[in-house]
Design an enzyme around this catalytic site. Structure first.
Site: not given
Length: 393
Positions: A130, A370
């Site tokens: 986010e 990641e």
């Protein structure tokens, strides 16, 4: 070490890899220049990836996939990643993270509904990051609240989401509790079709590299979902599911780093053999040879780490540390290798006319994908210290 996941028949897999290697070199690499200029993978190539079954390689055969194990999956990514990164990007979320989440955390009804669609080539996104939070789940702002009909209403924004402009469905992490709970039980996972009212996608972000691999925001405004959209039909399992999926995602990034590093090194070998200085190929110069040799050594080391982590995952081990270590080493090694390749090219390596410059820009994000190197170093150390304090040898 017992093998709990034998995967695809070895002979069939070898034939598949041979076919994929030819396809990458004969079809994908010749298409790269046009794809870079258009910033778009042609629909016919995406259809070819579907026809080859690449979207379903890790999906069990009973759901329409190829049933590859983790070792075969990472080998496939290494071969595919020899071409420009967008080809891996368009399929990797489906085969690595979305499929893993479905296998690890979905109900059987959810698997029956979605895994055949994924195997057939549904493009997906994975919504964790986010604007104000990435690996820090306590900072997550996207909220899911119960609706009067027993379903859910989601509001929030997800950032830097791979495939968002093309995705047909996304796995979205959202808070189902305003207060942080132990073991991140305040976060749940939701299956969100991208055509659901209230879902919108921001403008594709302009990036340093990785042409035609698109990322964008996913905006959720009063998105109403049925009760069945909750992954696993249970609250509080979303973050755990996401983290398990990230092990596969990290192995995929390690494989991609190795595949692209090999492509860059092969380019440097070719250039060093053809380019002459002082009347002879620069490949004859010992300091050029040192850069080539160091790169080959690092690719071998990274490959060995990846193969070991994948083999352990197939045997049922918890590979959180091993996957993180393989991803850190492979992505950092790739960064060093593409830097050397630019150096081998010399002044030409800084020009967009030559491919070394592109390799350098494309590879930089692997150290961020990641989980950044720094986040993963913290994670590795945390687990080391936990095991030490528990008396684990």
């Amino acid at each position: 070490m017992s093998n709990l996941n034998p995967g695809m028949d070895a002979e069939t897999f070898d034939q598949f890899i041979d076919q994929l290697r030819r396809y990458v070199r004969d079809r994908l690499i010749p298409a790269e220049r046009d794809i870079i200029e258009s910033d778009c993978i042609p629909p016919e190539i995406i259809d070819e990836l579907r026809e080859m079954g690449l979207f379903g390689i890790t999906i069990p055969e009973e759901y329409g996939g190829a049933g590859m194990n983790i070792s075969q999956y990472t080998r496939t990514i290494r071969e595919l990643a020899y071409a420009m990164p967008c080809f891996r990007s368009i399929i990797s979320i489906t085969i690595g993270m979305f499929t893993s989440a479905m296998k690890n955390g979905a109900t059987e009804a959810q698997r029956q509904e979605w895994l055949p669609k994924l195997a057939a080539g549904t493009i997906t996104s994975f919504g964790l990051t986010e604007p104000g939070s990435g690996s820090d789940s306590a900072g997550m702002q996207t909220m899911a609240v119960r609706s009067s009909d027993g379903g859910w209403v989601l509001n929030g924004t997800k950032r830097y989401i791979t495939n968002a402009p093309q995705a047909e469905v996304a796995l979205i992490m959202a808070r189902t509790s305003k207060e942080p709970l132990p073991k991140n039980a305040h976060v749940s996972a939701f299956i969100v079709p991208m055509n659901t009212p209230g879902v919108s996608v921001g403008k594709s972000d302009k990036k340093m590299g990785q042409a035609a691999g698109h990322i964008a925001d996913i905006i959720l405004e009063d998105v109403h979902l049925p009760a069945e959209a909750l992954l696993g039909a249970e609250e509080g399992k979303g973050f755990i599911t996401a983290m398990k999926s990230l092990d596969n995602g990290r192995l995929s990034v390690a494989a991609a780093s190795i595949g692209y590093a090999q492509r860059a090194l092969d380019s440097a070998l070719r250039y060093a053999t053809e380019r002459k200085a002082f009347g002879e190929p620069i490949a004859n110069f010992q300091l050029i040879q040192q850069m080539l040799a160091d790169s080959d050594i690092e690719i071998y080391a990274a490959t060995t780490m990846l193969e070991d982590a994948a083999r352990r995952a197939d045997a049922g081990e918890n590979v959180l540390r091993k996957a993180a270590a393989a991803k850190v080493f492979a992505s950092e090694a790739c960064g060093r290798i593409v830097d050397r390749v630019v150096q081998v090219y010399g002044g030409a390596g800084y020009l967009a006319e030559y491919e070394a410059e592109r390799f350098f820009r494309d590879a930089r994000v692997y150290r961020i994908y990641e989980g950044t190197t720094q986040i993963l170093q913290l994670q590795i150390a945390k687990h080391m210290l936990r095991e030490f304090n528990a008396g684990v040898n």
